[in-house]
Design an enzyme around this catalytic site. Structure first.
Site, mmCIF file in Angstrom:
data_model
loop_
_atom_site.group_PDB
_atom_site.id
_atom_site.type_symbol
_atom_site.label_atom_id
_atom_site.label_comp_id
_atom_site.label_asym_id
_atom_site.label_seq_id
_atom_site.Cartn_x
_atom_site.Cartn_y
_atom_site.Cartn_z
ATOM 1 N N ALA A 50 -19.861 16.105 34.780
ATOM 2 C CA ALA A 50 -20.852 17.462 34.718
ATOM 3 C C ALA A 50 -22.215 16.620 34.393
ATOM 4 C CB ALA A 50 -20.387 18.110 33.451
ATOM 5 N N CYS A 90 -9.120 8.454 22.589
ATOM 6 C CA CYS A 90 -8.177 8.437 21.585
ATOM 7 C C CYS A 90 -6.765 8.404 22.055
ATOM 8 C CB CYS A 90 -8.453 9.562 20.585
ATOM 9 S SG CYS A 90 -7.062 9.463 19.241
ATOM 10 N N HIS A 131 10.837 10.694 -6.238
ATOM 11 C CA HIS A 131 11.264 9.262 -6.505
ATOM 12 C C HIS A 131 12.473 8.912 -5.601
ATOM 13 C CE1 HIS A 131 11.821 5.651 -8.912
ATOM 14 N NE2 HIS A 131 13.041 5.839 -8.916
#
Length: 465
Positions: free
Chosen positions: A119, A43, A444
């Site tokens: 690993a 990512c 708004h």
């Protein structure tokens, strides 16, 4: 090399793994994390973050190019732009470097020991890590597998030369004149649209009847419109067959069964991702699987006591924020907290132009549960802020139960709607009803007002349509 013993061992420092390790460290758990590359995983280093950087650069270039075309309604006029992609990639790499360094710093701050290397399981509580200085043995009471995923390679289009995955696409030094994208999912369309904005002639080849098939047709319609505006050719029900003899074209079987050649300097293959389960010695512990993925329960426990698995290696949805949430939860479970896993409120975002957001159930999924539902949809064409941003295409849609108005799902398509994902997820997580959303005062002028208006529409009294 001296053996290491710890309470918690995390294999993989992607979003799930590093969050798990950091949270465990914060909770005072003796934690070790193993990573073969830089912290941050796919990512951060070759996926989410670098692709969004490239998408942003493409958007900015497209804006300037539009201004130079003398068609800009804002009255801004500039000269024809040029793009130095190598410089763009260097900027992207700088962001990645800062973030990977930040993750390493956070692990250190949490007193997590980092071991660099590959690993391999020896048994359920022991791994051997091949480091630059030799083999490091690590013994742990609890192990978390967070090894992630990798792009799927097609046997007739192996990666190499002109055939690239998303990893190579995010490291190109020049914009290809012609780009064929095999696979019309979110990765293919995100990158395909970005390169089209930067000047490439892009062709999307999708075997299914339509692109972005995981989304309903109403949501994807504005994206298809934009693809046409960018000059992207979309071939559906078409099958990629291989590379031409000269290596300068993609061979395709079209919907009518005919053979075609698509000229392509680069062929980007984006047909999905596969879990990284090979080479870790998982056969030594014989975990239960669902297909190629590791099977887990709602606490991310595998079939073997003391071993958890999180993130892409456990299946769909393959989302970084899902992995992060799982990682945090597992760390707290290890610390003795009562936690469980519920994926119903996870938002998913497609960073196309315009963007797509989904959270919870679609109308079809909600109907399948039985019982009546209410649907409220509000178009951005009636939203002032969207109009001032030239982002009128799209809408926000809310799906709720008809009897008690409990919100079951929220979807949106439009410019910048990715930033509404947090509000959508929060509404679902908090068990909001239509009245809760309608009664919340939305600032708004913002695009978020469309969320409130969609809830009002479902209640039968929208104000601005």
């Amino acid at each position: 090399m001296k053996e290491i013993s710890c309470k918690l061992l995390v294999i993989g420092a992607g979003p799930g793994g590093y969050v798990c390790a950091i949270r465990a460290g914060q909770l005072g758990i003796d934690t070790v994390i193993v990573e073969v590359a830089k912290p941050g995983g796919t990512c951060l280093t070759i996926g989410c973050i670098p692709s969004k950087a490239l998408i942003h650069a493409a958007e900015e270039f497209d804006k300037v190019a539009h201004m130079a075309s003398d068609k800009d309604p804002l009255g801004i006029k500039v000269g024809a732009p040029t793009l130095d992609l190598a410089r763009t990639i260097a900027w992207k790499d700088g962001i990645v470097s800062r973030l990977t360094g930040g993750v390493a710093g956070l692990l250190k701050k949490a007193k997590v020991k980092t071991v660099l290397g590959w690993a391999t399981f020896r048994d359920g509580k022991t791994v051997a890590v091949e480091t630059e200085t030799g083999t490091q043995i690590i013994r742990a009471e609890i192990v978390v597998i967070a090894t992630g995923s990798a792009p799927v390679e097609l046997p007739f289009l192996p990666f190499g030369g002109p055939v690239i995955s998303s990893t190579e696409a995010l490291a190109l030094s020049e914009v290809p004149k012609t780009l064929a994208v095999v696979g019309g999912g979110y990765i293919g369309l995100e990158l395909g649209m970005a390169f089209a904005k930067m000047g490439a002639k892009v062709t999307i080849v999708e075997a299914l009847p339509r692109v972005l098939a995981q989304y309903d047709a109403d949501l994807t319609r504005p994206v298809l419109k934009r693809l046409g505006e960018l000059g992207v050719e979309v071939m559906t029900q078409a099958k990629a067959k291989g590379l031409s003899t000269k290596g300068d074209a993609l061979l395709v079987e079209t919907a009518d069964g005919k053979n075609a050649k698509i000229a392509a300097d680069r062929i980007l293959v984006t047909v999905g991702r596969k879990p990284l389960t090979e080479g870790w010695g998982l056969e030594q512990i014989d975990l239960g699987r669902v297909g190629k993925f590791i099977r887990i329960d709602d606490q991310c426990r595998t079939s073997m006591r003391g071993i958890h698995a999180i993130g892409d290696v456990t299946g769909e949805p393959m989302l970084a924020h899902r992995a992060m949430a799982q990682g945090e939860m597992v760390a707290e479970i290890v610390a003795g907290h009562k936690r469980s896993w519920d994926k119903r409120a996870i938002p998913a975002i497609c960073f196309t132009d315009p963007e797509l957001v989904t959270a919870g159930l679609t109308p079809e999924e909600a109907k399948a549960l039985g019982g009546e539902i209410k649907i409220g949809q509000f178009p951005f064409a009636a939203n002032g802020r969207a109009m001032t941003r030239q982002g009128e295409d799209g809408f926000v849609r809310v799906v709720a139960r008809a009897d008690n108005h409990l919100v079951l799902g929220i979807q949106a398509v439009g410019q910048g709607v990715s930033e509404l994902a947090a509000a959508f997820g929060l509404a679902l997580e908090m068990g909001a009803r239509l009245e809760d959303i309608a009664g919340t005062i939305h600032a708004h002028p913002t695009q978020g007002e469309a969320f409130q208006e969609a809830a009002l529409k479902a209640l039968g009294h929208a104000l601005h349509i």
